[in-house]
Enzyme design. Structure first.
Site, PDB file in Angstrom:
ATOM      1  N   ASP A  25       1.114  31.070   7.203  1.00  0.00           N
ATOM      2  CA  ASP A  25       0.125  31.179   5.938  1.00  0.00           C
ATOM      3  C   ASP A  25      -1.224  30.687   6.394  1.00  0.00           C
ATOM      4  O   ASP A  25      -1.794  29.779   6.197  1.00  0.00           O
ATOM      5  CB  ASP A  25       0.468  29.897   4.935  1.00  0.00           C
ATOM      6  CG  ASP A  25      -0.323  30.208   3.753  1.00  0.00           C
ATOM      7  OD1 ASP A  25      -1.127  30.731   3.446  1.00  0.00           O
ATOM      8  OD2 ASP A  25       0.039  29.331   2.777  1.00  0.00           O
TER       9      ASP A  25
ATOM     10  N   SER B 243      -5.628  31.636   7.621  1.00  0.00           N
ATOM     11  CA  SER B 243      -6.595  32.387   6.936  1.00  0.00           C
ATOM     12  C   SER B 243      -6.942  33.332   7.558  1.00  0.00           C
ATOM     13  O   SER B 243      -6.028  33.925   8.466  1.00  0.00           O
ATOM     14  CB  SER B 243      -7.851  31.301   7.022  1.00  0.00           C
ATOM     15  OG  SER B 243      -7.937  30.801   8.175  1.00  0.00           O
TER      16      SER B 243
END
Lengths: 288, 288
Positions: free
Chosen positions: B171, B173
């Site tokens: 997960d 950026s």
């Protein structure tokens, strides 16, 4: 710090030497698009009409400062409002669009050989003219004898027609100003009357996230009129919230069929057709 | 015309008396969010971390000036990155998240009673701290003995683990700065090695519209390593383009199952699970 800012048009600013469209119709969220070139700008009797060439979205149609359709993503909305009803009605001959001035939905509908006549009722002739000349990425391919242009008020037009259309597509702008009545029960009632006894309609019903009330009112109004009403969704990157709702209301047909049509879509396909009716949990719970 | 503008923080401006976060990491598109209150702001060793209370999206986590997660729509992303893999792995016991500092994905994972241990490897402790204290709409419910925090570099952590996890969720950026390596083949190879022989992974793979190359590279890298690789999509209103892609790569399991879990989702449900794997035509054609 002071930024150098200059108004080029009512809706376009030059900020530090760069052109920007600042979409600020919403109080708490502004989206700014960097503009390569102002292609077309004119005030019609109804609204301020622009076609802009932008860096991220290609050419875009902008009405009263609000982005309506772009070359980069306009096909998603237009394919989803056009192909879904035409994959449910088994023999659509006479189709009506109300609104849809960017010409994108109309272009998709005439891909269906069963369609004999497409009535295109857009109140603002200038929008159609600007889109056909300057927004070809969305509008191209509409030259077809089956298309009948009616530059007329859709509200009034619906009052005057009964038992006439197989499919009616309500491709309106947001429920502010002239489009408000296109979201009201009386209008839907006239649409119901204007459809044949096995006809169906679809309308855009706004963002499930930001305009939930409009979406729910649409569903409830149509549910009072039609035996089969279903919502579906698609992603429209340039609309606030990205997720967009459509409401389909049918007098008779519900099942998906495999019509014969020219398959030149960029977003729509049979898997997307099925998937678009899968509603997020929060949309289901709103109905409880 | 000159607008009165004042810098309140590196990323927050006061424009005509109102606070605005102007997200301007993209050259040609700027999104501005009207801010009610700056709740938290601090520079970590890795990035500039803020929690803002906004009018349209409630509280939001902002890293280096870019919106990561909001109370209004963060659940969509987090549910979709967490529940999809856990509806495919039939008995996930040991799960790892790399990134996911907003705590939203972790919160969803611990809803599954089969999960015995959740390792939560986020490089920036300050992001987790800020989210747990100030972004409860996204993070609340994570207090659970099964959660093991590792404030460590996910790249390095993956090099040191073999044959250990049932599910790994990446997960991250965007692939700029420290997250770049999380999109590279060598990293995925280490993820493959760190999974058990029937393990599976999922990663966010950026916008199919604006970062198509990243999405395709991710698919191709994973396809070299795993026998079963599939993309799926969800709508994330606050990410550019709204439509977002995820890539799932599995050593063994492919079919959807009905796990036992606490059903408290707001976006995810079984119909959405199926529907999320229906890819728009342009995504299918990119693969040809």
């Amino acid at each position: 710090m002071v930024m150098k800012e200059e108004k080029v048009d009512q809706y376009i600013k030059k900020i530090d030497g760069e052109l920007w469209l600042v979409e600020d119709d919403r109080e708490n969220l502004k989206v700014s698009y960097r503009v390569k070139e102002i292609i077309f700008v004119e005030q019609s009797p109804f609204q301020h009409v622009m076609v802009l060439d932008t860096y991220d979205f290609g050419r875009m149609l902008v009405l009263d400062g609000v982005v309506q359709s772009t070359e980069k993503d306009g096909y998603i909305y237009n394919e989803m409002i056009a192909h879904v009803p035409l994959h449910i009605h088994p023999h659509p001959k006479k189709v009506l669009i109300i609104g849809g001035g960017d010409c994108g939905a109309a272009r998709e509908i005439i891909k269906y050989p069963t369609v004999e006549e497409l009535y295109f009722c857009e109140i603002d002739e200038l929008v159609v003219k600007a889109s056909k000349e300057h927004l070809k990425g969305v509008s191209a391919g509409l030259e077809d004898d089956r298309v009948h242009y009616l530059f007329a008020d859709g509200i009034q037009y619906m009052k005057e027609h009964t038992n006439e259309f197989d499919v009616i597509i309500v491709d309106s702008s947001d429920p502010v100003g002239p489009a408000t009545q296109l979201f009201e029960f009386d209008f839907y009632k006239n649409v119901f009357e204007a459809l044949k006894e096995d006809g169906l309609m679809v309308c855009q019903s706004e963002s499930p996230i930001f305009y939930k009330e409009t979406m729910q009112n649409t569903y409830e109004s149509l549910n009072k009129l039609f035996p089969n009403v279903r919502q579906y969704t698609a992603v429209v990157p340039t609309y606030p919230g990205g997720l967009w709702s459509f409401t389909l209301a049918s007098k008779k047909y519900e099942a998906f069929i495999q019509p014969n049509y020219e398959e030149t879509t960029k977003y729509f396909n049979k898997a997307i057709l099925q998937a678009s009716f899968a509603l997020p949990q929060f949309m289901l719970e709103d109905k409880k």
